[in-house]
Design an enzyme around this catalytic site. Structure first.
Site, PDB file in Angstrom:
ATOM      1  N   SER A 155       0.809  -1.229   0.000  1.00  0.00           N
ATOM      2  CA  SER A 155       0.000   0.000   0.000  1.00  0.00           C
ATOM      3  C   SER A 155       0.836   1.271   0.000  1.00  0.00           C
ATOM      4  O   SER A 155       0.391   2.305  -0.497  1.00  0.00           O
ATOM      5  CB  SER A 155      -0.923   0.024   1.219  1.00  0.00           C
ATOM      6  OG  SER A 155      -0.171  -0.108   2.407  1.00  0.00           O
ATOM      7  N   ASP A 214      -0.219   6.877  10.966  1.00  0.00           N
ATOM      8  CA  ASP A 214      -0.558   5.589  11.587  1.00  0.00           C
ATOM      9  C   ASP A 214       0.686   4.730  11.830  1.00  0.00           C
ATOM     10  O   ASP A 214       0.568   3.565  12.206  1.00  0.00           O
ATOM     11  CB  ASP A 214      -1.592   4.837  10.742  1.00  0.00           C
ATOM     12  CG  ASP A 214      -1.021   4.334   9.406  1.00  0.00           C
ATOM     13  OD1 ASP A 214       0.155   4.607   9.106  1.00  0.00           O
ATOM     14  OD2 ASP A 214      -1.773   3.670   8.665  1.00  0.00           O
ATOM     15  N   HIS A 233       1.811   4.156   7.029  1.00  0.00           N
ATOM     16  CA  HIS A 233       1.586   4.844   5.755  1.00  0.00           C
ATOM     17  C   HIS A 233       2.067   6.289   5.853  1.00  0.00           C
ATOM     18  O   HIS A 233       1.491   7.080   6.611  1.00  0.00           O
ATOM     19  CB  HIS A 233       0.111   4.810   5.379  1.00  0.00           C
ATOM     20  CG  HIS A 233      -0.416   3.419   5.212  1.00  0.00           C
ATOM     21  ND1 HIS A 233      -1.061   2.743   6.223  1.00  0.00           N
ATOM     22  CD2 HIS A 233      -0.338   2.570   4.161  1.00  0.00           C
ATOM     23  CE1 HIS A 233      -1.384   1.524   5.784  1.00  0.00           C
ATOM     24  NE2 HIS A 233      -0.946   1.396   4.540  1.00  0.00           N
TER      25      HIS A 233
END
Lengths: 254, 254
Positions: free
Chosen positions: B56, B232, B235
């Protein structure tokens, strides 16, 4: 298109001017093996607010419902986001707040109509403006009748109002630009050059920093064709936005 | 969190290593007034293909229906897009083709499952991989049971297969990283550090370039708190992605 002699003359005038650092940088786009040292970085005071204002080139698909600073979706997919990323990485101690309030389709009178809320109320320390391409494009399309003089007068009034309201602000005037491809036909000239000159004149009269984006792109087309930098002649590609962000930072020295 | 002595030791080992340019650059994030010269730019041959692969952090919200190179929405909102922009601006003559094929949630076995189509078939000249955080995160969540050894073995097999299929490829191994905030608790350690070491070992054994992203972020938190770089812990923010892109380019020298 300007021929190579015109480009050389343009480059000479540019490098002889006050923005030699930017000239060396724009040249490095064409000749990446000849990199020039960037201007020394200016210290930004803690909590400084940086605001990008303009039209679709600045807006660049930002999420207008997201007004937060330093946020990728709020900053759009353009030079504003790329310049912001570099500033946030290089000036982490300064805890900058960087906003984008560009709106697609805007001309000088559109900025004036939303200036209190979208510029003055944010109390920027650095305010960067790129405006002018719609002032001519919408006129060519028959949707607007503002002249070059209207552009120059309106732009100057907007900037004077801003300097009066925010005495400490550093205003950056980004030169309007086009690439010779896509939607940009001969019908744009010579009026587009007159409008570029008007933006430069206003910046000069008010002693504001000018980012010479047309000069930059005029030199960049030595390295790759116009549509590499802006497919429709007006809206930059990722490559074009990245070159803008780099030049913007180099000229401003932050 | 590492204390200041550990950070100093880490920095010393790092700068004494083979990536002094990156070390100076990562340090400059903490101390922007002490900028170091970037490594000399490497010439990229015309038409070179650059591919970003990973999870991601690489995916970063890219439009997976858009497989085009050099396109902002196809490149996502992350370091891949930021690095691509810089490459496209600085190497315009090279007419690069830059792709992002990161997919959120991926671990090493997920990359292996789609490698032929999403990596080998693109025939990259430069292949950058950032993988590993989900290999531990999904294990902590009880959704996966791969060990550190599984990670190291699987990663090495994937890289060996790639080198066999594409003998001319330059593979870049990006060190997995976390910031100590958000979802990243003490439960991640010491296993996360073991997985970082595994990625470094694989890169070292196969003589691949390593981008030391954990070292970079360990130093960056001297300048701004962890959540400035990754809210977080996993990310990155725009600031974090921009620092990654800058370090990536500096280490690789393009």
């Amino acid at each position: 298109m300007p021929n190579s002699t015109e480009r050389r003359l343009s480059r000479r005038r540019f490098v002889e001017g006050t923005m030699a650092a930017a000239g060396a940088l724009a040249a490095s786009a064409a000749m990446p093996e000849k990199r020039a040292a960037a201007a020394p970085a200016e210290k930004l005071k803690p909590g400084s607010v940086v605001l990008f204002q303009g039209d679709s080139i600045t807006d660049a698909g930002r999420d207008r419902k997201n007004g937060q600073p330093n946020n990728w979706t709020a900053l759009g997919r353009g030079y504003a986001c790329l310049a912001a990323g570099g500033l946030l990485a290089d000036h982490a101690e300064a805890q900058l707040k960087i906003y984008n309030r560009g709106v697609s389709g805007n001309k000088v009178p559109d900025l004036a109509g939303r200036w209190q809320e979208d510029a003055l109320a944010l109390e920027p320390d650095v305010l960067s403006i790129l405006i002018g391409v719609n002032d001519i494009w919408h006129k060519l399309n028959g949707r607007y009748d503002g002249t070059v003089e209207d552009y120059q007068t309106g732009y100057r009034e907007l900037l004077e109002k801003t300097l009066a309201a925010l005495p400490g602000v550093r205003i950056i005037v980004c030169e309007p630009f086009v690439l010779r491809c896509g939607a940009v036909s001969d019908a744009w000239f010579p009026e587009f050059d007159q409008r570029r000159a008007a933006a430069r004149k206003v910046a000069d009269e008010l002693s504001l920093t000018l980012v010479p984006l047309q000069t930059m792109f005029d030199e960049a087309v030595d390295a790759a064709p116009p549509d590499y930098w802006a497919a429709d002649g007006v809206h930059p590609t990722l490559a074009g936005h990245a070159l803008m962000a780099k030049t913007w930072r180099s000229v401003i020295g932050i």
